[in-house]
Design a protein around this motif. Structure first.
Motif, PDB file in Angstrom:
ATOM      1  N   THR A  26     -34.264 -17.496  -6.425  1.00 25.87           N
ATOM      2  CA  THR A  26     -34.201 -18.365  -7.596  1.00 25.87           C
ATOM      3  C   THR A  26     -35.402 -18.103  -8.492  1.00 25.87           C
ATOM      4  O   THR A  26     -36.512 -17.898  -8.019  1.00 25.87           O
ATOM      5  N   GLY A  27     -35.202 -18.143  -9.791  1.00 27.42           N
ATOM      6  CA  GLY A  27     -36.305 -17.975 -10.721  1.00 27.42           C
ATOM      7  C   GLY A  27     -37.248 -19.160 -10.681  1.00 27.42           C
ATOM      8  O   GLY A  27     -36.881 -20.273 -10.279  1.00 27.42           O
ATOM      9  N   LEU A  28     -38.476 -18.931 -11.095  1.00 20.82           N
ATOM     10  CA  LEU A  28     -39.495 -19.970 -11.039  1.00 20.82           C
ATOM     11  C   LEU A  28     -39.171 -21.130 -11.984  1.00 20.82           C
ATOM     12  O   LEU A  28     -39.300 -22.297 -11.605  1.00 20.82           O
ATOM     13  N   ILE A  29     -38.752 -20.817 -13.201  1.00 20.07           N
ATOM     14  CA  ILE A  29     -38.498 -21.876 -14.180  1.00 20.07           C
ATOM     15  C   ILE A  29     -37.333 -22.774 -13.748  1.00 20.07           C
ATOM     16  O   ILE A  29     -37.463 -24.010 -13.784  1.00 20.07           O
ATOM     17  N   PRO A  30     -36.184 -22.214 -13.329  1.00 21.36           N
ATOM     18  CA  PRO A  30     -35.112 -23.107 -12.831  1.00 21.36           C
ATOM     19  C   PRO A  30     -35.558 -23.949 -11.643  1.00 21.36           C
ATOM     20  O   PRO A  30     -35.191 -25.124 -11.541  1.00 21.36           O
ATOM     21  N   LEU A  31     -36.360 -23.362 -10.759  1.00 19.89           N
ATOM     22  CA  LEU A  31     -36.830 -24.110  -9.599  1.00 19.89           C
ATOM     23  C   LEU A  31     -37.754 -25.241 -10.028  1.00 19.89           C
ATOM     24  O   LEU A  31     -37.675 -26.363  -9.505  1.00 19.89           O
ATOM     25  N   PHE A  32     -38.626 -24.973 -10.987  1.00 19.95           N
ATOM     26  CA  PHE A  32     -39.533 -26.015 -11.477  1.00 19.95           C
ATOM     27  C   PHE A  32     -38.741 -27.144 -12.134  1.00 19.95           C
ATOM     28  O   PHE A  32     -39.031 -28.334 -11.918  1.00 19.95           O
ATOM     29  N   LEU A  33     -37.764 -26.782 -12.945  1.00 20.14           N
ATOM     30  CA  LEU A  33     -36.949 -27.804 -13.611  1.00 20.14           C
ATOM     31  C   LEU A  33     -36.167 -28.640 -12.595  1.00 20.14           C
ATOM     32  O   LEU A  33     -36.007 -29.857 -12.767  1.00 20.14           O
ATOM     33  N   LEU A  34     -35.708 -27.987 -11.534  1.00 20.03           N
ATOM     34  CA  LEU A  34     -34.989 -28.715 -10.487  1.00 20.03           C
ATOM     35  C   LEU A  34     -35.915 -29.694  -9.780  1.00 20.03           C
ATOM     36  O   LEU A  34     -35.543 -30.857  -9.539  1.00 20.03           O
ATOM     37  N   MET A  35     -37.125 -29.248  -9.426  1.00 15.83           N
ATOM     38  CA  MET A  35     -38.087 -30.136  -8.774  1.00 15.83           C
ATOM     39  C   MET A  35     -38.448 -31.310  -9.680  1.00 15.83           C
ATOM     40  O   MET A  35     -38.599 -32.449  -9.218  1.00 15.83           O
ATOM     41  N   LYS A  36     -38.560 -31.030 -10.973  1.00 10.88           N
ATOM     42  CA  LYS A  36     -38.878 -32.102 -11.924  1.00 10.88           C
ATOM     43  C   LYS A  36     -37.736 -33.089 -12.039  1.00 10.88           C
ATOM     44  O   LYS A  36     -37.948 -34.307 -12.082  1.00 10.88           O
ATOM     45  N   GLN A  37     -36.498 -32.582 -12.082  1.00 12.54           N
ATOM     46  CA  GLN A  37     -35.340 -33.459 -12.197  1.00 12.54           C
ATOM     47  C   GLN A  37     -35.177 -34.324 -10.953  1.00 12.54           C
ATOM     48  O   GLN A  37     -34.756 -35.484 -11.047  1.00 12.54           O
ATOM     49  N   LEU A  38     -35.500 -33.769  -9.801  1.00 14.89           N
ATOM     50  CA  LEU A  38     -35.413 -34.520  -8.544  1.00 14.89           C
ATOM     51  C   LEU A  38     -36.626 -35.400  -8.306  1.00 14.89           C
ATOM     52  O   LEU A  38     -36.699 -36.090  -7.283  1.00 14.89           O
ATOM     53  N   GLN A  39     -37.594 -35.361  -9.246  1.00 18.60           N
ATOM     54  CA  GLN A  39     -38.824 -36.155  -9.151  1.00 18.60           C
ATOM     55  C   GLN A  39     -39.598 -35.846  -7.871  1.00 18.60           C
ATOM     56  O   GLN A  39     -40.099 -36.738  -7.186  1.00 18.60           O
ATOM     57  N   LEU A  40     -39.682 -34.569  -7.574  1.00 23.38           N
ATOM     58  CA  LEU A  40     -40.399 -34.127  -6.378  1.00 23.38           C
ATOM     59  C   LEU A  40     -41.750 -33.505  -6.693  1.00 23.38           C
ATOM     60  O   LEU A  40     -42.448 -33.066  -5.771  1.00 23.38           O
ATOM     61  N   LEU A  41     -42.111 -33.433  -7.976  1.00 24.05           N
ATOM     62  CA  LEU A  41     -43.431 -32.902  -8.328  1.00 24.05           C
ATOM     63  C   LEU A  41     -44.514 -33.817  -7.772  1.00 24.05           C
ATOM     64  O   LEU A  41     -44.351 -35.035  -7.678  1.00 24.05           O
ATOM     65  N   ASP A  42     -45.643 -33.213  -7.421  1.00 22.36           N
ATOM     66  CA  ASP A  42     -46.762 -33.941  -6.813  1.00 22.36           C
ATOM     67  C   ASP A  42     -46.341 -34.619  -5.516  1.00 22.36           C
ATOM     68  O   ASP A  42     -46.722 -35.757  -5.219  1.00 22.36           O
ATOM     69  N   TYR A  94     -45.143 -33.349  -1.227  1.00 29.28           N
ATOM     70  CA  TYR A  94     -45.013 -32.234  -0.291  1.00 29.28           C
ATOM     71  C   TYR A  94     -43.575 -31.737  -0.196  1.00 29.28           C
ATOM     72  O   TYR A  94     -43.341 -30.614   0.262  1.00 29.28           O
ATOM     73  N   TRP A  95     -42.609 -32.542  -0.627  1.00 30.13           N
ATOM     74  CA  TRP A  95     -41.219 -32.111  -0.577  1.00 30.13           C
ATOM     75  C   TRP A  95     -40.983 -30.914  -1.487  1.00 30.13           C
ATOM     76  O   TRP A  95     -40.078 -30.111  -1.242  1.00 30.13           O
ATOM     77  N   ALA A  96     -41.787 -30.790  -2.531  1.00 33.96           N
ATOM     78  CA  ALA A  96     -41.668 -29.630  -3.417  1.00 33.96           C
ATOM     79  C   ALA A  96     -42.069 -28.345  -2.713  1.00 33.96           C
ATOM     80  O   ALA A  96     -41.700 -27.241  -3.141  1.00 33.96           O
ATOM     81  N   ILE A  97     -42.832 -28.459  -1.642  1.00 32.71           N
ATOM     82  CA  ILE A  97     -43.212 -27.296  -0.835  1.00 32.71           C
ATOM     83  C   ILE A  97     -42.193 -27.044   0.260  1.00 32.71           C
ATOM     84  O   ILE A  97     -41.845 -25.899   0.557  1.00 32.71           O
ATOM     85  N   TRP A  98     -41.682 -28.114   0.855  1.00 30.13           N
ATOM     86  CA  TRP A  98     -40.784 -27.970   1.994  1.00 30.13           C
ATOM     87  C   TRP A  98     -39.360 -27.579   1.602  1.00 30.13           C
ATOM     88  O   TRP A  98     -38.774 -26.678   2.205  1.00 30.13           O
ATOM     89  N   LEU A  99     -38.797 -28.232   0.617  1.00 29.09           N
ATOM     90  CA  LEU A  99     -37.367 -28.071   0.331  1.00 29.09           C
ATOM     91  C   LEU A  99     -36.966 -26.683  -0.170  1.00 29.09           C
ATOM     92  O   LEU A  99     -35.928 -26.165   0.254  1.00 29.09           O
ATOM     93  N   PRO A 100     -37.717 -26.025  -1.088  1.00 29.01           N
ATOM     94  CA  PRO A 100     -37.247 -24.713  -1.579  1.00 29.01           C
ATOM     95  C   PRO A 100     -37.043 -23.677  -0.487  1.00 29.01           C
ATOM     96  O   PRO A 100     -36.167 -22.818  -0.604  1.00 29.01           O
TER      97      PRO A 100
END
Length: 284
Positions: free
Chosen positions: A117-133, A135-141
């Motif tokens: 997966t590209g970095l930008i789509p992954l970042f947008l997905l993490m942001k939409q799921l409210q997982l930024l900041d 640890y789930w942003a590290i575990w789930l991808p």
């Protein structure tokens, strides 16, 4: 005579390669325990000069690196458990030929291994799921590593089918077979894959750098990067004490504190690591 000469040359070559591998670690260790004067004058090589541990004392007093180490321990321990909980059942299920759609699901896993997966789509997905900041942003991808899944799947496929058949005749259910028969016999591969995940999570850097901005949640790899790139005085809260210590000594001590835990744990799991990988890579 020729065989002895060839064997001696091989030993010499391996010794040189081993020394080249260990030298940087020994040098950093020596610098971390040397005085500022010895470091500035370039006297430190493989052994500490004017031994002192002030760099470690300062890092411990400051507390920032220890807090980052605690975060990394949490990320590694909880993340390894989550990864194994997801990978083990998936690998066991895909190893069964009676599974409907087995070829399709295997292809899906293989496809994810070939195309990331590209970095930008992954970042947008993490942001939409409210997982930024978090640890789930590290575990789930990377919750299920395709490579680790295929290694474990190969191990399960190599187990004798007669064991499961006899357990089924005795009235055991699929869950009973998995938990009471398969898992106890799979300790080598479980230890190997756990080590794979643990090392990857301990060294996690990119996801933490991209998805975590809260300094209280940063792992030790990102904190170490900051210490290597920025002036020590701006990173240590105890800048007054740090002014008497050569920054290179503090950086070397930080590197040692970062890599020491995983280096201390690895020798105890090495036999499981080698055995598990061999068993999982070669079907019997």
């Amino acid at each position: 005579m020729v065989n002895r000469l060839g064997r001696t040359s091989l030993y010499v070559f391996l010794a040189v390669c081993g020394f080249m591998t260990v030298f940087p670690i020994l040098n950093i260790l020596a610098v971390s325990f040397s005085s500022s004067r010895a470091i500035i004058s370039g006297e430190v090589s493989l052994w500490p000069v004017e031994f002192n541990a002030q760099a470690y004392v300062q890092l411990i007093r400051d507390g920032q690196l220890l807090a980052a180490l605690k975060n990394t321990v949490i990320i590694t321990a909880a993340g390894t458990a989550l990864h194994m909980l997801a990978t083990t059942p998936a690998a066991y299920t895909l190893s069964k030929k009676r599974l409907r759609g087995r070829a399709f699901f295997t292809f899906v896993v293989l496809f994810s291994m070939l195309f990331g997966t590209g970095l930008i789509p992954l970042f947008l997905l993490m942001k939409q799921l409210q997982l930024l900041d978090s640890y789930w942003a590290i575990w789930l991808p990377g919750l299920v590593s395709a490579y680790n899944l295929f290694v474990m799947k190969s191990f399960f496929e190599g187990m004798p089918a007669e064991l499961e058949e006899s357990a089924t005749i005795d009235g055991a259910t699929d869950l009973s077979i998995f938990f009471r028969l398969t898992l106890p016999l799979s300790k080598p591969i479980l230890a190997a894959i756990s080590l794979f995940y643990a090392v990857a999570l301990w060294n996690t850097y990119s996801n933490a750098l991209y998805f975590i901005t809260d300094s209280r949640l940063l792992p030790v790899t990102v904190k170490l990067y900051q210490m290597l790139q920025m002036p020590i005085d701006s990173l240590l809260s105890g800048a007054e004490g740090a002014s008497y210590i050569q920054p290179e000594g503090l950086k070397a001590a930080a590197i040692i504190l970062t890599v020491a835990p995983i280096l201390l744990v690895y020798p105890f799991l090495q036999k499981h690591f080698v055995k598990g990988v061999l068993l999982g890579s070669v079907k019997g």
